[in-house]
Structures are given as structure tokens and as C-alpha cells.
Design a protein around this motif. Structure first.
Motif: not given
Length: 595
Positions: A77-85, A88-92, A155-161
Motif C-alpha cells: 500500500i503506497t497511500e491511504f486516507g479517508p473518503s470524503g465523508d 471509508e478508507l481509501k488506499y492505493s 495505481a489501483t484504488e481500493k476502499t474499505l469499510m
């Protein structure tokens, strides 16, 4: 190198919690690659990236739970952060670990086609150590930026709850930089208008508010950041030696409130800033010339600064030196560092590049500043100022040499230094200045450099048409192919001017730059000059392996003690080192001049 997180309460009353941060990864230059943590919405925990057991994943810590590795993917995982609201977690991720391993195996087994991405100064099969193993890197820009092999896979973007809704990440805070966007849509930005720097706020409805407070008109604004949900901005204004004065400005008012002066870590693209803006206070990883890094809180209402965590307290207690701020005409700033119980005249070592934060080693941590003072040698650290581009790179070198000379003359006139016992050293631009200084002046009794130097070999190793390197070299140094611009090469490099280099010179360079210095080193030795070159394996521009940093630091200390004070360390394993150095000294012919 192991990393640790220090978690401290904002009231500073409890003992900080220490968390395993995994192992360090060097960035393109060799400096520590940094990522910012992402706090949970309730501030009861946070997530961070860590490289452990060959895998870089997301780790999660809560005050009421043990540390856990929460997210692991088939690729690092190279980057991660919160979704706009913040729900969720977003990561690349990039290329998978198996794909990288396959590419590395193929490169080793089948050979590598040489193109503009290949750095032939590094071992093809590795060149960088990460988590105990060599990894392959490739150039990622026309200059010397480099990243892991297959870095250019899309890069591939993924999300996680998060499993527990209470552990959702907090929404992203307003950014800190040349532009900052508030939660309500207002935008603050530093702009250039008619060759002058200005700060303006554009409201969500399109209205524009210009800042007329003094910090906004200083021309030295480095960054801005919104203060949480308040209609106010933090203004970060450049001070000397990369320090920053921080102001609090309520939008629309004619004046700003001065809060504090931060330590001045360099603002580097891609790395988190050293200060975080809270609702009621500013939190900074602070350091001063003689104060190692610590975490401090500055209250917006009272302006009071409180130390929250001091992980380097034991080191701070050992320091017995004095740092005197200095300024010179032309906007030059710096420090004169000396033993606290000695007045001089002292031998002195000059470092010309950056003097930000804690004065432990200067740019790249190559000059052992405090150990030098412990052995009765002063340090003069000067922040670099560049000449106008029209003057060429040698214009900046000459400006540096003139400023260094003026500073040394001033200190000598005050009886603080011995002008016959002056050393000079540095990394990167600082190493080029040091080499120029001993070539153009007889002031210096010893020198150390930590970087490769421009040479024909340097040119041809990087001149493939698909690299884009030569245009940068021509723009900055005015250098074309050696046979096409011979006069420029003779001006910029000392290879045809070896007779001028009589100052004892120690080169401690990374393996990735050693070949650029081979001709210089060989010519010096064949001419009988007191010169030595030490090469460190698997190193980048800035040495990142702790054992190498210590060895380089210690040898530089020995070098300056030997040439400036005639002192030798009596450690038995150093006997051969001093035998060589005494031989160099016996053959030294040219005297040192005060000018």
C-alpha cells in the motif's frame, strides 16, 4: 533502521505511548520516506503505513485495543486516507509483490536492456536495502529521482469499510500549503500578482477577500492552513535557516497575531509538514540549533508553548555548546557553533548549505557538528544563497566563497577562530562549494565531501537520449558534451586543474555516485595529493543506513581532528588510517594562507 511512533496526550501529563512503526524506507535521495497518520473520528486511535516482514500495510492503534495490522494487500500500500465523508478508507497499490519479484528475477537472470531508466552507477541487481534485502530501483525523472522497479504500473484504488463504525477515519483536515480549502468551500491561496506575493481568500459564493496584514505582504509566505471550523488562517512565513514564524489571521482583519517561531524543517514535496493545525492549538515537531526534536503545543488563545513529548531528553542533557546566530550582507544567515567553555581562537569547520533545526550534521548529516565542538573545534554553518541564473553555477560557487571568506575574516578579527586551521565540507551542492573553495582559495587546511562530482563520466553515464538529463545539465551548468564545450568543462570541474587542489581531501561517497569521482580521485593520487575516497555500498545520495552514517560521521571527525589539531584517536583499529594520513602530511608541500 526501526521506526517508532510516540503518542502523547495534548495536556502533556501522561507518559507517551511507543508504537512499532516498522522499518524505514529511503526516498529517492536516501532521506527517510515519511507518511502522515490518519486519526479515527473520535481521536481515540489512528492508522499508519508500516513496512514489516516484507509487506507494507495499514496498521491500526486504539487507546483501548492492541496494535494490529488491519489491511494487507497483494501489493504494498503506497497511500491511504479517508473518503470524503470519512465513512471509508481509501488506499492505493501499484504492482503486486509477486510481479516485482518476477521482474527482479528476470533482470538478474536475463540481463537488462540499458535505457534512460537504468542507473549504471548502482548494482543492477539491487542498490537499495529495504527490510534486510536488496531491491531494484529505476530512474523516475530526468534528474536522479528513483523508485522501485515497476513503479510506473498504473495505481489501483481500493476502499474499505472499517469493521467497527466507531473506528471510522476522521474526514481529511484542510490542507497546508500554497493553497488550503476549508470544509465550507472557501479557498485560501498564495498567488503572485504583478511580481508580488499576495494572499487571497475566495469565498464559496465567489467573493474575494485580500489579506492586507503585514505577514501577507512580506513576500516570504511559505504556506497557509485553515484553523478548523474557524474563519481564520495560519500563516507560515519563512525566517532564517528555514525556520518559520507562524501567524494567526482572522479573515478580513487588517492585522495578524504572531504565535510562534517553528524549528524550520525543510518543506519537502511529498513529505508531511512539521506542524499540524488543531481546533485550539498548533502542534509542531520542534527543534532548535541545540535542542533535539520534540513535540510542542502552542495555544491559539494565549500563545503559550508547552512541551508534550521529549524523546531526545538524554541527548539534550549532554550538549555543552553555544550557538550564535549570524547574519551577513546579501541575505545570508547561519550559526557559529562553539564549545561552551572555550573562547578561542579555535579551529573551525565550515558547512555551506542548510542549517535548519537541530545542528547535528547539516545537510545529509555529514559534518559531526557537536562532536567537533566536544573536541575543541568550532563549526560555522551558513545557509546557501544562489546567484542569479545568468551568472552560471560558478556564480553561486563564487558567491559562496566570498561569503565564507567574509565570515571567516569577521570571526578571526574577533579572535574567535584561528584562520590557519579552517576546514570545509558538505553534501550535494555543499560538497561542490567545498571542492570549489579548496580549488580557488588557500584558506582551507582540510576538506570533506560526501557526493559525486560533475565529470565527463558523470555526463556520459546519464546522457542517453531517452533520459532527458542533458537538458537539465545544460540549463543549470551550461555543459554540453565534453568535446563540444571544453572551456565550460574546464571552468566547472577541477579535473584539468589538479595542481590547485593541495588541501587534504576526504571523499566519503555513496556507491551510486562513486564512479563520478573515480577520475578526480585517481588524478589526485597520481599527483601525490593528500586525498582519500571511501565508498559505501547500497547507498543513495544521502546515506540512509545507520552503520554507514556513523562510520562516515566518525571518519570525518577523525579527519578534521588530525588536520586541524594534530590529534589522533588511540583506538587500535585506526592505526592503519593514521599511518596513511601521516604519510600524506609528510608529503604535503603547499602552506595554508589566511586568504
Amino acid at each position: 533502521m526501526k521506526l517508532r511512533w510516540h503518542v502523547a496526550d495534548i495536556d502533556g501529563r501522561s507518559t507517551p505511548v511507543l508504537l512499532d512503526g516498522g522499518v524505514a524506507r529511503p526516498d529517492a535521495s536516501g532521506a527517510l520516506a515519511e507518511t502522515a497518520p490518519v486519526w479515527d473520528a473520535d481521536s481515540g486511535g489512528f492508522r499508519y503505513l508500516a513496512l514489516k516482514d516484507g509487506v507494507q500495510g495499514i496498521w491500526h492503534w486504539r487507546d483501548d485495543m492492541p496494535l494490529e495490522r488491519e489491511v494487507v494487500d497483494e501489493a504494498d500500500i503506497t497511500e491511504f486516507g479517508p473518503s470524503g465523508d470519512g465513512r471509508e478508507l481509501k488506499y492505493s497499490i501499484g504492482a503486486t509483490r509477486s510481479a516485482i519479484a518476477k521482474a527482479e528475477s528476470s533482470a538478474y537472470r536475463d540481463g537488462v536492456l540499458v535505457d534512460g531508466s537504468i542507473n549504471l552507477n548502482q548494482p543492477i541487481a539491487g542498490g537499495v536495502i529495504e527490510d534486510g534485502r536488496r531491491v531494484m530501483r529505476r530512474f523516475s525523472s530526468p534528474w536522479f529521482d528513483n523508485r522501485r522497479i515497476l513503479w510506473n504500473v498504473e495505481a489501483t484504488e481500493k476502499t474499505l469499510m472499517p469493521r467497527d463504525p466507531a473506528h471510522r477515519p476522521a474526514p481529511s483536515a484542510p490542507g497546508q500549503g500554497l493553497e488550503s480549502r476549508a470544509a465550507n468551500g472557501d479557498i485560501a491561496e498564495i498567488v503572485e500578482e504583478r511580481s508580488e506575493q499576495r494572499l487571497r481568500v475566495t469565498r464559496a459564493d465567489g467573493r474575494v477577500v485580500a489579506c492586507v496584514a503585514a505577514p501577507c505582504r512580506s513576500g516570504k509566505l511559505r504556506a497557509v492552513a485553515w484553523r478548523g471550523n474557524h474563519d481564520a488562517l495560519l500563516l507560515f512565513v519563512k525566517d532564517s535557516s528555514e525556520r518559520e514564524t507562524v501567524w494567526l489571521w482572522t479573515v478580513g482583519e487588517s492585522e495578524a497575531k504572531r504565535l510562534t517561531v517553528t524549528s524550520g524543517a525543510l518543506r519537502v514535496p511529498g513529505q508531511p509538514p512539521r506542524c499540524a493545525v488543531g481546533e485550539d492549538a498548533l502542534y509542531c515537531a520542534d527543534a532548535q540549533p541545540l535542542v533535539p526534536p520534540r513535540l510542542v503545543r502552542t495555544d491559539f488563545a494565549s500563545g503559550r508553548t508547552q512541551v508534550l513529548a521529549e524523546p531526545n531528553r538524554a541527548l539534550a542533557a549532554r550538549i555543552a555548546a553555544k550557538a550564535e546566530p549570524m547574519t551577513w550582507p546579501g541575505g545570508f544567515t547561519g550559526y557559529f557553533l562553539k564549545p561552551i567553555d572555550t573562547n578561542g581562537p579555535l579551529p573551525v569547520v565550515v558547512h555551506y548549505y542548510t542549517c535548519e533545526g537541530f545542528l547535528k550534521g547539516g545537510s545529509g548529516d555529514e559534518i559531526p557538528m557537536l562532536p567537533l565542538t566536544e573536541h575543541g573545534i568550532a563549526v560555522l554553518c551558513i545557509d546557501a544563497v544562489r546567484a542569479p541564473r545568468a551568472a552560471g553555477m560558478e556564480g553561486s560557487y563564487n558567491l559562496a566563497l566570498k561569503t565564507i571568506g567574509s565570515a571567516l575574516d569577521e570571526l578571526a578579527a574577533q579572535g574567535k577562530i584561528d584562520p590557519s586551521r579552517v576546514g570545509i565540507g558538505g553534501l550535494s551542492f555543499g560538497s561542490s562549494v567545498a571542492l570549489w573553495a579548496i580549488r580557488k582559495s588557500r584558506r582551507f587546511a582540510a576538506a570533506t565531501i560526501a557526493s559525486g562530482q560533475i565529470s565527463p563520466h558523470y555526463y556520459w553515464m546519464n546522457a542517453l537520449p531517452d533520459r532527458g538529463f542533458t537538458s537539465v545539465l545544460e540549463e543549470i551548468w551550461g555543459l554540453g558534451p565534453p568535446e563540444a564545450t571544453p572551456d565550460r568543462w574546464k571552468t566547472v570541474t577541477p579535473l584539468w586543474d589538479i595542481e590547485s587542489l593541495a588541501t587534504p581531501l576526504l571523499m566519503q561517497v555513496p556507491e551510486s555516485e562513486a564512479q563520478s569521482n573515480v577520475e578526480l580521485h585517481t588524478r589526485l593520487r597520481r599527483a601525490g595529493r593528500p586525498a582519500e575516497m571511501v565508498v559505501f555500498a547500497d547507498e543513495l545520495h544521502i546515506k540512509y543506513q545507520p552503520a554507514h552514517k556513523r562510520a562516515s560521521y566518525e571518519r570525518n571527525l577523525d579527519w578534521y581532528r588530525f588536520w586541524l589539531k594534530g590529534e589522533e584517536d588511540d583506538e587500535p583499529e585506526k592505526a592503519e588510517q593514521y599511518r596513511r594520513w601521516r604519510h600524506y602530511r609528510a608529503g604535503q608541500s603547499l602552506p595554508v594562507s589566511a586568504r
